[in-house]
Design an enzyme around this catalytic site. Structure first.
Site, short mmCIF file in Angstrom:
data_model
loop_
_atom_site.label_atom_id
_atom_site.label_comp_id
_atom_site.label_asym_id
_atom_site.label_seq_id
_atom_site.Cartn_x
_atom_site.Cartn_y
_atom_site.Cartn_z
N GLN A 2 4.73 7.74 -2.02
CA GLN A 2 5.21 7.57 -0.65
C GLN A 2 4.63 6.27 -0.09
OE1 GLN A 2 5.53 12.29 0.67
NE2 GLN A 2 4.09 10.97 1.74
N ASP A 29 0.83 -1.20 0.00
CA ASP A 29 0.00 0.00 0.00
C ASP A 29 0.87 1.24 0.00
OD1 ASP A 29 -2.61 -1.23 0.11
OD2 ASP A 29 -1.98 -1.98 2.05
N THR A 30 0.37 2.29 -0.65
CA THR A 30 1.15 3.50 -0.84
C THR A 30 0.21 4.63 -1.21
OG1 THR A 30 3.01 4.42 -2.08
CG2 THR A 30 1.54 2.99 -3.28
N VAL A 31 0.75 5.83 -1.37
CA VAL A 31 -0.06 6.98 -1.81
C VAL A 31 0.63 7.65 -2.99
CG1 VAL A 31 -1.15 7.41 0.42
CG2 VAL A 31 1.05 8.49 -0.07
#
Length: 542
Positions: free
Chosen positions: A376, A358-360
């Site tokens: 990020q 998971d990341t943004v």
């Protein structure tokens, strides 16, 4: 690493999408004075505010990234990493690899690497150094705001609080059997009994304030660094102060591939940026732009191109320890050879393991056309689960991405990295900014989005809303099915099955198929959107 150690945030919204029985659509914004996109409204608002005050794209992304480290702690934090691509209005581009390295002491890992807990917190965190490096680079773009000023909104949100997102609440609840055993986690993130009050993180606010007052290197060499190192040591992590002090962002040239009148830029190894470029190169050789968009042929060619590129992905590792033949992989001969192995009428059997993460994704372009495209991450949701002492900083578990061979854990090495934000140039100028959450799904989502935008002239919102797929195993599916969103026409599914694809249904707009952001710039006008599969938003400067 077992593929089922973490789950995608797809489960967050799948039930709602299934109940609705219809696709949701991204909201597209446009303007000529700048554009931002991120997965949280509070971050996008701060990015737009920076641009509206005359700040540049890099400054906007730093401000957004700091806010996201506060309001989206389940997917990214100060104790994580980032990968940056930046380009000015003339297409001059650079890559900032803000990737932490393995601890100098790797004793005791002979039997494998834990997916969670203190022993998974075995790589340093380079996110904050990446912000500092990017801000220094942006001086040539005419910084308007100090580094401290860019962190002020994030500090205020951590100190004063904010409404907890449904995504954060979901992931807290989903891991409720795990996090009581994670060092420091309950004190920092347990929201039981919160009620209508906003969620506050005073320890994190103090850490951010120390960074704002004394600069990014405070995280690595200052009093804050000592407290971080002490907290990690006491929790059982092998990281020490010397590991933090050795952490530096690497600046380099991005990889590039010509595709249909565009130059696609991607970060080099140890990221899988080369994988996305290989997929696109194979697709051009296969003539993806000549088939009907959304047809069985369209999906078949993309899926088979992904398989060919993924067969080489196991060779990606830290170039400081193992030569990376990217020129060979991306050569016309190499791409043609992979394309020639695609059977255009029959699916190749596929049982490769699938890694989740998971990341943004966040991006910005300013009034001058300068751009920043950034991811990020703390790897899994909630990373290692370890909070470093009294700092409020959640640490990543990126060490779990080490495997064997050239990607083996060794002192100072950086693991294989799924993050690969992109920028596409046209006529030597930035035209498309793109990136997505999704680990192994990232190249799959990006290839599908890019061909729709470039070959079929979709706008950002339309490209994001169109049906997508996910090849490989997930937390809920331990087989090699091709999972396709349910609004793909029945005749397309029938034809894919006839060609040998083992298909399974995903709800429409399922976050399992990625949560992407896109900005497209044409004739000085930027159009942006964030995925309807997420809670994100793109905002323009009026």
């Amino acid at each position: 690493m077992p593929h089922n150690q973490a789950i995608s945030p797809g489960a967050v919204r799948e039930s709602a999408a299934q109940e609705a029985g219809q696709r949701s659509y991204a909201i597209e914004s446009r303007g000529s004075k700048g554009q931002v996109t991120s997965p949280h409204i509070l971050a996008s608002v701060e990015g737009r505010r920076v641009l509206a005050s005359g700040g540049n794209a890099i400054e906007a992304v730093i401000a957004m990234g700091a806010v996201l480290a506060v309001v989206y702690p389940h997917f990214n934090s100060l104790g994580g990493d980032a990968v940056w691509l930046v380009a000015d209005e003339n297409g001059k581009s650079r890559c900032f690899m803000a990737i932490g390295q393995a601890a100098l002491d790797t004793a005791g890992y002979e039997d494998g690497i834990a997916a969670r807990g203190p022993r998974s917190a075995a790589t340093s965190a380079c996110l904050v150094d990446g912000w500092g490096h990017a801000h220094g680079f942006a001086q040539m773009w005419g910084n308007r705001l100090s580094f401290s000023q860019l962190l002020e909104p994030a500090i205020a949100l951590a100190q004063n609080g904010f409404p907890v997102s449904q995504s954060q609440m979901f992931w807290l609840d989903f891991r409720k059997k795990d996090w009581p055993s994670w060092p420091g986690f309950a004190a920092a993130f347990d929201t039981n009994g919160l009620g209508s009050r906003d969620f506050v993180q005073p320890q994190l606010a103090a850490s951010l304030r120390a960074i704002a007052e004394r600069g990014a290197r405070e995280f690595y060499e200052g009093a804050l660094a000592s407290r971080i190192a002490d907290g990690l040591r006491d929790a059982g992590s092998p990281l020490r102060l010397a590991d933090l002090a050795a952490t530096r962002t690497l600046e380099c040239e991005p990889l590039a591939l010509n595709y249909a009148g565009h130059t696609l830029l991607a970060p080099p190894p140890p990221t899988q940026g080369v994988t996305t470029l290989m997929i696109m190169g194979i697709l051009e050789h296969l003539g993806i732009g000549t088939v009907a968009e959304g047809s069985a042929e369209f999906f078949h060619l993309i899926v088979e191109a992904i398989k060919q590129a993924f067969l080489l992905r196991g060779g990606i590792s830290d170039p400081a320890f193992c030569l990376q033949p990217v020129d060979t992989w991306l050569s016309p001969a190499g791409l043609q050879a992979m394309a020639s192995r695609v059977d255009q009428s029959r699916a190749m059997p596929w049982q490769e393991p699938f890694q989740t993460g998971d990341t943004v994704y966040l991006a910005a372009t300013d009034a001058q056309g300068r751009c920043a495209s950034v991811l990020q991450s703390t790897y899994f949701d909630w990373g290692s689960g370890v909070v470093a002492g009294d700092t409020g900083i959640l640490w990543q578990n990126r060490a779990a991405a080490f495997t064997a061979g050239s990607n083996a854990l060794r002192p100072g090495a950086r693991p294989f990295y799924t993050l690969n934000p992109g920028i596409a140039l046209k006529g030597g100028r930035p035209r498309i900014l793109y990136g997505t959450q999704g680990a192994d799904g990232q190249p799959q989502t990006l290839a599908t989005l890019l061909t729709r935008i470039i070959d079929f002239e979709f706008g950002p919102a339309a490209a994001l809303a169109a049906p997508r797929f996910l090849l490989g195993r997930t937390f809920s599916d331990n087989n090699d099915t091709l999972k396709i969103e349910q609004d793909v026409p029945a005749d397309v599914l029938t034809e894919l099955s006839r060609r040998g694809h083992r298909t399974a249904s995903l709800p429409a707009a399922s976050p399992l198929s990625g949560q992407a952001g896109i900005i497209v710039i044409d004739d000085g006008v930027a159009r942006g959107a964030h995925d309807p599969r997420s809670d994100g938003v793109a905002l323009t400067v009026e």
